[in-house]
Design a protein around this motif. Structure first.
Motif, PDB file in Angstrom:
ATOM      1  N   ASP A 359       4.688   6.151  11.683  1.00 17.72           N
ATOM      2  CA  ASP A 359       3.772   6.115  10.556  1.00 17.72           C
ATOM      3  C   ASP A 359       2.594   5.218  10.921  1.00 17.72           C
ATOM      4  O   ASP A 359       2.606   4.016  10.676  1.00 17.72           O
ATOM      5  N   ASP A 360       1.573   5.791  11.542  1.00 20.07           N
ATOM      6  CA  ASP A 360       0.438   4.995  11.999  1.00 20.07           C
ATOM      7  C   ASP A 360      -0.349   4.393  10.844  1.00 20.07           C
ATOM      8  O   ASP A 360      -0.969   3.331  10.990  1.00 20.07           O
ATOM      9  N   GLU A 361      -0.323   5.058   9.699  1.00 22.11           N
ATOM     10  CA  GLU A 361      -1.045   4.521   8.546  1.00 22.11           C
ATOM     11  C   GLU A 361      -0.472   3.163   8.144  1.00 22.11           C
ATOM     12  O   GLU A 361      -1.215   2.224   7.831  1.00 22.11           O
ATOM     13  N   ALA A 362       0.840   3.054   8.176  1.00 21.43           N
ATOM     14  CA  ALA A 362       1.472   1.769   7.843  1.00 21.43           C
ATOM     15  C   ALA A 362       1.139   0.711   8.896  1.00 21.43           C
ATOM     16  O   ALA A 362       0.934  -0.464   8.575  1.00 21.43           O
ATOM     17  N   TYR A 363       1.071   1.131  10.161  1.00 19.80           N
ATOM     18  CA  TYR A 363       0.780   0.172  11.235  1.00 19.80           C
ATOM     19  C   TYR A 363      -0.604  -0.436  11.083  1.00 19.80           C
ATOM     20  O   TYR A 363      -0.802  -1.628  11.369  1.00 19.80           O
ATOM     21  N   TRP A 364      -1.559   0.352  10.634  1.00 18.21           N
ATOM     22  CA  TRP A 364      -2.937  -0.131  10.536  1.00 18.21           C
ATOM     23  C   TRP A 364      -3.283  -0.657   9.147  1.00 18.21           C
ATOM     24  O   TRP A 364      -4.430  -1.060   8.905  1.00 18.21           O
ATOM     25  N   ALA A 365      -2.344  -0.712   8.251  1.00 14.99           N
ATOM     26  CA  ALA A 365      -2.632  -1.130   6.883  1.00 14.99           C
ATOM     27  C   ALA A 365      -2.920  -2.625   6.803  1.00 14.99           C
ATOM     28  O   ALA A 365      -2.281  -3.439   7.472  1.00 14.99           O
ATOM     29  N   GLU A 366      -3.865  -2.985   5.961  1.00 16.66           N
ATOM     30  CA  GLU A 366      -4.127  -4.386   5.659  1.00 16.66           C
ATOM     31  C   GLU A 366      -2.949  -4.964   4.880  1.00 16.66           C
ATOM     32  O   GLU A 366      -2.413  -4.326   3.975  1.00 16.66           O
ATOM     33  N   LYS A 367      -2.552  -6.191   5.221  1.00 18.05           N
ATOM     34  CA  LYS A 367      -1.477  -6.877   4.516  1.00 18.05           C
ATOM     35  C   LYS A 367      -2.069  -8.019   3.709  1.00 18.05           C
ATOM     36  O   LYS A 367      -2.702  -8.920   4.261  1.00 18.05           O
ATOM     37  N   ARG A 368      -1.861  -7.953   2.387  1.00 20.14           N
ATOM     38  CA  ARG A 368      -2.355  -8.999   1.484  1.00 20.14           C
ATOM     39  C   ARG A 368      -1.139  -9.706   0.901  1.00 20.14           C
ATOM     40  O   ARG A 368      -0.301  -9.101   0.256  1.00 20.14           O
ATOM     41  N   TYR A 369      -1.045 -11.000   1.129  1.00 19.93           N
ATOM     42  CA  TYR A 369       0.135 -11.765   0.752  1.00 19.93           C
ATOM     43  C   TYR A 369      -0.199 -12.784  -0.331  1.00 19.93           C
ATOM     44  O   TYR A 369      -1.160 -13.546  -0.202  1.00 19.93           O
ATOM     45  N   THR A 370       0.628 -12.785  -1.400  1.00 16.30           N
ATOM     46  CA  THR A 370       0.676 -13.916  -2.304  1.00 16.30           C
ATOM     47  C   THR A 370       2.131 -14.370  -2.369  1.00 16.30           C
ATOM     48  O   THR A 370       3.025 -13.718  -1.830  1.00 16.30           O
ATOM     49  N   PHE A 371       2.389 -15.479  -3.050  1.00 16.13           N
ATOM     50  CA  PHE A 371       3.635 -16.195  -2.792  1.00 16.13           C
ATOM     51  C   PHE A 371       4.443 -16.508  -4.056  1.00 16.13           C
ATOM     52  O   PHE A 371       5.309 -17.377  -4.023  1.00 16.13           O
ATOM     53  N   GLU A 372       4.203 -15.766  -5.154  1.00 16.40           N
ATOM     54  CA  GLU A 372       4.972 -16.044  -6.363  1.00 16.40           C
ATOM     55  C   GLU A 372       6.440 -15.659  -6.227  1.00 16.40           C
ATOM     56  O   GLU A 372       7.313 -16.216  -6.901  1.00 16.40           O
ATOM     57  N   ALA A 373       6.743 -14.724  -5.349  1.00 13.48           N
ATOM     58  CA  ALA A 373       8.133 -14.287  -5.144  1.00 13.48           C
ATOM     59  C   ALA A 373       8.772 -14.966  -3.940  1.00 13.48           C
ATOM     60  O   ALA A 373       9.807 -14.520  -3.447  1.00 13.48           O
ATOM     61  N   GLY A 374       8.181 -16.046  -3.461  1.00 16.09           N
ATOM     62  CA  GLY A 374       8.680 -16.729  -2.277  1.00 16.09           C
ATOM     63  C   GLY A 374       7.864 -16.371  -1.058  1.00 16.09           C
ATOM     64  O   GLY A 374       6.825 -15.707  -1.142  1.00 16.09           O
ATOM     65  N   LEU A 375       8.335 -16.804   0.092  1.00 24.48           N
ATOM     66  CA  LEU A 375       7.613 -16.563   1.335  1.00 24.48           C
ATOM     67  C   LEU A 375       7.908 -15.146   1.825  1.00 24.48           C
ATOM     68  O   LEU A 375       9.076 -14.789   2.037  1.00 24.48           O
ATOM     69  N   PRO A 376       6.907 -14.294   2.003  1.00 26.63           N
ATOM     70  CA  PRO A 376       7.156 -12.938   2.499  1.00 26.63           C
ATOM     71  C   PRO A 376       7.844 -12.956   3.862  1.00 26.63           C
ATOM     72  O   PRO A 376       7.652 -13.881   4.664  1.00 26.63           O
ATOM     73  N   ILE A 377       8.632 -11.912   4.144  1.00 27.43           N
ATOM     74  CA  ILE A 377       9.471 -11.915   5.335  1.00 27.43           C
ATOM     75  C   ILE A 377       8.658 -11.883   6.618  1.00 27.43           C
ATOM     76  O   ILE A 377       9.167 -12.248   7.689  1.00 27.43           O
TER      77      ILE A 377
END
Length: 585
Positions: A359-377
């Motif tokens: 899934d190349d679309e997922a590979y090139w997707a921008e990742k936006r992180y916020t932290f209300e649910a804890g530290l993303p994996i």
């Protein structure tokens, strides 16, 4: 040149029986897995998948299949929690599922030097539960290796994972083999400090008694390797009455290789594969995948065989692997001679026929992180199990770092980062930090280890005037790398207000940017820097000594010991396609 300013205050929230027996159950095989969005398998032939399958710092893969699920465990070294276990349904698309060594009773790496910590995990299943063996290395340089081997277990891959059982400290890269007669065997490479530089003595084998939690019976050196030397990374399998011993040789640099030997008796003697190397790039300096070695074998439910292995994609004429040692995969087959052969090997192929399509679309997707649910994996930190001392997350979505020791500390530093998985990318954050003097600083870092990093900091002059300053260890490499340098004159900024920080990497070119609260445009700060410095080859050891990869993230230090806090509203990682990236996926 200008670039869009960071957002104030925060961005949106991101959101069958196996023929080769390696302690396998009737539903188990040799692979690892992760999850993205898996495309449906159709009657039409899938396109070839481009290596690596686990881009960025993901070395020493151990692969396992249980039913229709594949898993790969990779080394994490000084990054906490320990061991990455990835999951997949099709060998092409992977996602980090869990890092099982996640509490103090399992792992405490404070004081472990750079590129020590968790080495070469081996993930197996005996038909009832999962077993993970690993090394925690406390010292690696010089004649001695303080390397302690452990076993943890779990009924389910997602845990809970047990506290570790100590096994031995005679060498590193342990493996656990579950024989078809119910016996379990433990093997690791043997280190002999007396024979430096020829300290790799071979692969030693001993029976593991699960009831007593101890090694029992004789210990024997069953395999000394080929003339390539530096034999390590053993994995054992059984097929058609043969015991197969897969090993890594040649060190972790450009002479690395996967070798295979076999015997009718688990104690040997083991004969080498007639072609010696299953996978290697050592005689092919122009191959796309270099440093190929340290592998493991897995079968699919329909009987196809694959070997996963580490590899590197060097950039620049200095052959620097910024993304570290990554995990690639090759199709293999069993010949009429009962030997495993790599299709089109031994030079690893850049493109491979897998059961699924990426899934190349997922590979090139921008990742936006916020932290209300804890530290993303996607994020890890360094060494310490006591996270409450270095960071916390909150309902407001921000990440608060508690300033501790300097960015070069081996004990307790507040540095939280994710892997660099693309040759070119943008990363940005917004920080709220009010330092009192030059010994307090926080900001955005492109980080490999204490020997090589770039760090855009919000700090202050000794008189309290707040300023921006780029710190780096790059300028003193390779003359020690411990005297951090400033690469420009400080930029004075107002004493209050949030600051947007950004780094743009285009191949080997790294540029920092900033914007003050209320500003619409980012401004450059400092010179264009050499991003290739943040690589294995510049990690303080010229060869066979730096084992991780580049990270990008946030950090905070308070060298006054006052635990000054810095709050980061969000974090963005945006992959960028760029013409300089020759071997990008």
């Amino acid at each position: 040149m200008r670039s869009g300013a960071p957002r104030f205050p925060a961005a949106a929230q991101s959101t069958g029986h196996n023929d080769v027996l390696r302690g396998v159950s009737p539903q188990n095989s040799l692979v690892s897995t992760s999850s993205l969005h898996f495309p449906s398998r159709t009657a039409t032939k899938m396109p070839l998948v481009r290596n690596p399958i686990l881009p960025g710092f993901n070395p020493d893969p151990s692969v396992l299949r249980v039913g229709d699920d594949y898993y790969i465990a990779t080394s994490t070294f000084e990054w906490y929690p320990g061991v990455q276990i990835h999951h997949s349904k099709d060998l092409a698309n992977w996602e980090v599922l869990i890092r099982p060594l996640s509490r103090k009773s399992q792992l405490d790496m404070r004081g472990d030097p750079d590129s020590c910590g968790v080495w070469a995990p081996c993930l197996t299943h005996d038909g009832t539960r999962f077993y993970l063996v690993f090394t925690d290395v406390k010292r690696k340089d010089g004649s001695y290796k303080d390397a302690h081997n452990y076993i943890v277990t779990a009924d389910a891959i997602t845990g809970p994972w047990s506290d570790p059982i100590y096994v031995n400290s005679s060498g590193f890269d342990p493996t656990l083999f579950h024989d078809d007669d119910g016996k379990k065997w433990f093997a690791n490479m043997l280190w002999d400090h007396r024979r430096r530089p020829h300290t790799f003595e071979g692969i030693v084998l001993q029976q593991w008694d699960e009831r007593t939690g101890k090694l029992v019976g004789p210990r024997k050196n069953v395999y000394v390797g080929t003339d390539l030397g530096l034999v390590e990374g053993p994995h054992l399998y059984k097929r058609n009455g043969w015991y197969y011993l897969l090993t890594a040789e040649g060190g972790t640099g450009y002479d690395h290789a996967v070798t295979l030997a076999r015997s009718r008796d688990i104690w040997g003697p083991y004969e080498d594969h007639p072609q010696k190397y299953l996978v290697t790039s050592k005689d092919h300096p122009n191959a796309a995948l270099q440093r190929a070695g340290h592998g493991d074998i897995v079968d699919t439910p329909d009987g196809r065989t694959y070997i996963v292995h580490l590899s590197g994609r060097p950039t620049t004429q200095r052959r620097r692997c910024v993304l570290g040692r990554e995990t690639s995969i090759q199709e293999a087959y069993w010949g009429d001679d009962d030997w495993l052969h790599v299709k089109d090997g031994p030079v690893p192929s850049l493109f491979v026929d897998l059961p699924g399509a990426r899934d190349d679309e997922a590979y090139w997707a921008e990742k936006r992180y916020t932290f209300e649910a804890g530290l993303p994996i996607d994020f890890q930190w360094l060494r310490t199990p006591e996270t409450e001392r270095i960071f916390r997350t909150g309902d407001d979505g921000a990440l608060t770092l508690i300033g501790r020791e300097s960015v070069g500390s081996w004990f307790e530093q507040a540095l939280v980062a994710r892997r660099q998985t693309h040759f070119s990318y943008d990363a940005e954050t917004v920080v709220d930090f009010s330092p009192e003097d030059e010994r307090q600083f926080a900001g955005l870092t492109a980080y490999y280890c204490r020997f090589n990093f770039f760090y855009l900091t919000v700090t202050a002059h000794s008189d309290g005037q707040r300023e921006l300053l780029i710190q780096a260890s790059e300028a003193s490499w390779p003359l020690g790398g411990l005297n951090e340098q400033r690469l420009h004159e400080p930029v004075q900024i107002p004493s209050q207000g949030k600051v947007g920080l950004k780094v743009t990497v285009r191949g080997k070119a790294l540029q920092f940017w900033y914007a003050l609260e209320g500003e619409r445009e980012l401004k450059k700060i400092g010179p264009v820097l050499d991003a290739s410095i943040v690589s294995d080859e510049c990690g303080g050891h010229q060869a066979h000594g730096s084992f991780t990869g580049a990270f990008v993230g946030v950090a905070a230090s308070d060298c006054n010991g006052l635990a000054k806090e810095a709050k980061f509203d969000y974090f963005v990682y945006k992959p960028v396609k760029h013409e300089s990236d020759r071997y990008e996926i």
